[in-house]
Every structure is written in structure tokens, then in C-alpha cells.
Write an enzyme that holds these catalytic residues in place. Structure first.
Site, PDB file in Angstrom:
ATOM      1  N   HIS A 213       0.781  -1.255   0.144  1.00 41.02           N
ATOM      2  CA  HIS A 213      -0.010  -0.036  -0.083  1.00 41.02           C
ATOM      3  C   HIS A 213       0.857   1.074   0.046  1.00 41.02           C
ATOM      4  CE1 HIS A 213       0.717   0.995   4.148  1.00 41.02           C
ATOM      5  NE2 HIS A 213       0.684  -0.380   4.436  1.00 41.02           N
ATOM      6  N   SER A 287       1.567   3.946  -5.134  1.00 39.36           N
ATOM      7  CA  SER A 287       2.341   5.420  -4.544  1.00 39.36           C
ATOM      8  C   SER A 287       3.432   5.166  -3.845  1.00 39.36           C
ATOM      9  CB  SER A 287       1.091   6.072  -3.428  1.00 39.36           C
ATOM     10  OG  SER A 287       1.699   7.389  -3.053  1.00 39.36           O
ATOM     11  N   ASP A 404      -4.778  13.084 -11.359  1.00 38.34           N
ATOM     12  CA  ASP A 404      -3.968  13.069  -9.904  1.00 38.34           C
ATOM     13  C   ASP A 404      -3.330  14.259  -9.768  1.00 38.34           C
ATOM     14  OD1 ASP A 404      -2.214  12.406  -7.852  1.00 38.34           O
ATOM     15  OD2 ASP A 404      -2.024  10.456  -8.716  1.00 38.34           O
ATOM     16  N   HIS A 432      -5.522  10.046  -7.543  1.00 35.64           N
ATOM     17  CA  HIS A 432      -4.707   9.162  -7.038  1.00 35.64           C
ATOM     18  C   HIS A 432      -5.370   8.187  -6.216  1.00 35.64           C
ATOM     19  CE1 HIS A 432      -0.651   8.887  -5.355  1.00 35.64           C
ATOM     20  NE2 HIS A 432      -0.972   8.694  -4.107  1.00 35.64           N
TER      21      HIS A 432
END
Length: 457
Positions: A213, A287, A404, A432
Site C-alpha cells: 500500500h 504510491s 492525479d 490518486h
């Protein structure tokens, strides 16, 4: 119409600049005041001063302490791991951040020193000014080579405290959240490993998939979105593994950790790769997790079958720029507009797992991870990408939301310029977060196609 629109755009930019200057000037002053207040509270509640990154670097420390060294724009900390000494990378953005207050203070001190030196010189022409620096000398090819290091007292104090507290249970600070979710790890039997959510066949698995994540998130970002939408064939063939990174979700949040790249990688190895005996695996990362995915791929080049990166925080650093500071200016430009895309997405997608992931961390974990991973690895990413291009023979796919605002689409295109074989997929009307949320089924199918293609190839 065109002239009027251009004038309005320029006016909006000017207003944004002026308001940003005012707001961040106030915040800079508030930062100094809060630093002083927090130190007082630390002293009153915990009977000791706590080191903070507002402290200025000192040129000398006590001989009993470990040191933080900085040379040629790179920062490392000398730490003790078992019986070994290690140099661990830390980002200089932790203690070098441009602000109105600091800039004015530095300019004032510099000017006062210049006037003092000028006055001293005029009083006595025979007096010479000498700058004393800690340095080490060694002889190389008959000549003396001097290496000078800047020593930062903040990291020293933190590390000294870490060494003194070894073997004793961690004591939460008054400013840390003491809720059950954030501290459940401290009473569990898995203090030295991450929280891992694994799904898949109980018997022999075809391949493993590691999900990583992003910043201020958790494994729920995957388990609540993609995992339920994978096909029955995928669930019966692949072992799907999602982790809570160190300092986030239900994973340990040690107060004495600096949350460096090495610490994050070692925890992933200790919690997933080693215990699950993974030999061949795919990586899916979002990310900040993309940086860890690249580092893992470089370390296990023969084991990675495919790499899927979603909104990677990669900025091509211009020559002559210091990588860490350049990236910090890009991700935190000190402007009040546009609002961080993550905040807008959170407001639109008010779901329990998102709020849990956003809240379940400590400021210590979030702060150090942001600086040491996103900013601190800026100078290494080119090396990682070159290594993957030349040494890692796997399928590489990059997804990015066209809207984004947190990490612009150019990040993915710059990455593709470094690895030409990487496929860049720009998804319209997504940002995002919504690049995954809201299109879970479609993205699950895309991942399955990537894994199938990589396995058949």
C-alpha cells in the site's frame, strides 16, 4: 475571450502566490511556537527534553554517542544492529526545510557573524579566523585526503536514547495515540513482524502476489477493493498477500524507529518472503509502496515475475539539484491550491477501511516514512530503474490517474523514459485514489491479464 481568460488565470496565480505566502508565513511562526510548547510539555510530562528536527546541527558531540554524518548531499546514521555497525540512509529533508522564519534567522546570524569577523579583523591585523571542523585524514597515493562530516545532534540524541532503551519495553509518548488499534501490536506475539493478510489455496500455489500500500494507508486498500473482485480461478491459483507496512495499520509502530528504507525492506522480508518461502512472485504497489517494490525487485531480480506500479512518486531530478530537496519541493510546494488530491478523495469516498488506514499510524511513523522513503530515496531511484531495466527480466506496467494532483502523470512517463519496455496506462477521470476505488472490477481483470501474460511468457 482568450485574452480575458489568460488575464484571469494570471490573476488567480497571483492571488494563490500571495495567499500561500501569508498562510505559510503564519504556519512557519506557529511551527516555532509549537516546537517550544511541545518541548515544555515533554519536560513536564516525561521529565526530559525530546530531540526534534528544528534543532540546528552541531559540530561536535560527546565521545560516547553515535553520530549522524552528512557528506556531498548524502546523509547516513551510524547505528547498532546486534553486534554490527551499519550505515543507514536518512533524508536531509528531516532537518533541512526551507521556511520564512529559518531563512530570516540564518540570514541574520550570517550577517552578524560577518560584522563580528570584520570588527575583529579591523582591531587586530595579526588575528586570523580559523574554522574548526571535525574531520578524518587518510593517506592515499602519497597524499593526505581529508573527509569532512557535518554532525547533526538531533539524530545523535535519538540514537543515544535508542541504545539506552534497548531491551526495555517501548513507552508511548504523551502525543501518541493510545487507542487499542494503534497499540495492539505491542501486546501481541508478533512484535517483530508486520501484519499480513493472505488469501489463496491451502495446497500448492501457482505463484504469489505481494500487494504494497501507499502512504498513510493499510492492507485494507487492497483487501476491501481488489481481493473480493478477483475471479475464482485466480483465487484458486494465486496466493494473494497484502501487508501493513511498518508503522501503519495493524503492524508494529516502534517509537525509536527512523523508518528507513532498510527497516521497511527487512520487515517485508521477515514477515512475508522468508516465512512464506516465496520463490516466484508478482508485485502490485501504490504510491509510496512503488519505491519499496522497486527496491525488492532489485534485491530479488530472478524471482519477480511482474511489477505493477500505481501512481509512482518518481521525479527526474535535474542535474545540479540536490535530489532530496528537489523532490520535497515538488511534493510539498508550499501552496494552498490545489488541495491535496488525497483529501478530496477521502471526502468523496468516506468508507471505514479508508478512515482506519488514514488514522492508524503514529506521527513518528508517518513523518519519518514520508521523508526517508519518498524524499530520501530520490537519489537512488534512477539506479533502481536502471538495474530493473538491465537485470530484471519481467513485465512492467504502470497505471496513473489523469486527474492525479498529488503525483502528476509525468511521474509515470519519466519512469517509462528510464525503462522503455514499461507499459504506461493513463486512466481518464481518475485521481490518486479513484484509480483503484470505483473501478475495482476493471482493475482486477487488468491485473489478472498481466499475471497470465507474464506466466505464459
Amino acid at each position: 475571450m482568450g485574452t480575458t481568460r489568460s488575464a484571469l488565470i494570471l490573476l488567480a496565480k497571483a492571488i494563490n502566490e500571495i495567499l500561500s505566502f501569508i498562510v505559510f508565513s503564519i504556519l512557519d511562526v506557529l511551527d516555532v511556537l509549537l516546537c517550544f510548547i511541545y518541548k515544555l510539555v515533554d519536560f513536564c510530562v516525561e521529565s526530559e527534553w525530546k530531540a526534534c528536527y528544528c534543532s540546528s546541527a552541531k559540530e561536535a558531540i560527546t565521545s560516547s554517542g553515535k553520530i549522524f554524518v552528512s557528506e556531498q548531499g548524502e546523509s547516513k546514521i551510524v547505528c547498532v544492529c546486534s553486534s554490527k555497525l551499519q550505515l543507514e540512509d536518512v533524508s536531509d529533508t528531516l532537518y533541512k526545510r526551507s521556511s520564512l522564519v529559518s531563512d530570516i534567522s540564518k540570514s541574520t546570524v550570517k550577517e552578524l557573524r560577518r560584522l563580528k569577523v570584520k570588527k575583529t579583523t579591523s582591531m587586530s591585523s595579526t588575528t586570523t579566523t580559523t574554522t574548526i571542523m571535525r574531520s578524518c585524514e587518510k593517506v592515499k597515493n602519497g597524499t593526505t585526503v581529508r573527509s569532512t562530516f557535518n554532525i547533526d545532534s538531533t539524530i545523535v540524541e535519538m540514537l543515544q536514547g535508542k541504545i539506552e532503551r534497548q531491551g526495555s519495553p517501548p513507552i508511548p509518548r504523551w502525543s501518541d495515540c493510545d487507542c487499542k488499534i494503534c497499540n495492539s501490536w505491542s501486546t501481541s506475539s508478533c512484535k517483530e513482524t508486520l501484519f499480513v493478510h493472505a488469501e489463496g489455496p491451502k495446497g500448492k500455489v501457482r505463484e504469489d502476489v505481494l500487494f504494497i500500500h501507499g502512504f498513510i494507508s493499510s492492507s485494507a486498500f487492497w483487501t476491501e477493493t481488489l481481493f473480493p473482485n478477483f475471479s475464482a480461478v485466480t483465487k484458486s491459483s494465486y496466493r494473494l498477500i497484502a501487508v501493513d507496512l511498518l508503522g501503519f495499520g495493524r503492524s508494529p509502530k516502534p517509537a525509536d524507529s527512523l523508518y528507513t528504507l532498510r527497516e521497511h525492506l527487512e520487515m517485508v522480508e521477515r514477515s512475508v518472503i522468508d516465512p512464506f518461502k516465496i520463490k516466484s512472485f508478482h508485485i502490485v504497489a501504490h504510491s509510496l509502496g512503488c519505491i519499496l517494490a522497486l527496491a525488492i525487485a532489485v534485491k530479488y531480480p530472478g524471482s519477480v515475475k511482474s511489477i505493477t506500479l500505481i501512481s509512482p512518486p518518481y521525479y527526474s531530478v535535474p542535474k545540479g539539484e540536490q535530489a532530496t530537496q528537489y523532490v520535497m519541493r515538488r511534493i510539498a510546494p508550499r501552496r494552498i491550491w490545489p488541495l491535496i488530491a488525497f483529501g478530496a478523495s477521502l471526502a468523496c469516498w468516506v468508507r471505514t477501511f479508508l478512515l482506519d488506514g488514514f488514522m492508524c499510524h503514529t506521527h513518528n511513523a508517518a513523518w519519518h516514512t514520508l521523508h526517508n522513503i519518498i524524499c530520501g530515496t530520490a537519489g537512488k531511484l534512477d539506479e533502481y530503474l536502471d538495474a530493473i531495466r538491465n537485470q530484471v527480466n519481467c513485465d512492467i506496467n504502470v497505471f496513473h490517474g489523469r486527474d492525479d494532483e498529488l503525483l502528476p502523470v509525468e511521474c509515470s512517463y519519466k519512469m517509462q523514459s528510464r525503462i522503455p519496455r514499461a507499459r504506461v496506462n493513463v486512466i481518464d477521470k481518475t485521481d490518486h485514489i479513484t484509480i483503484v476505488l470505483g473501478r475495482q472490477k476493471a482493475f482486477a481483470r487488468e491485473l489478472e491479464e498481466i499475471w497470465k501474460r507474464s506466466s505464459s511468457g
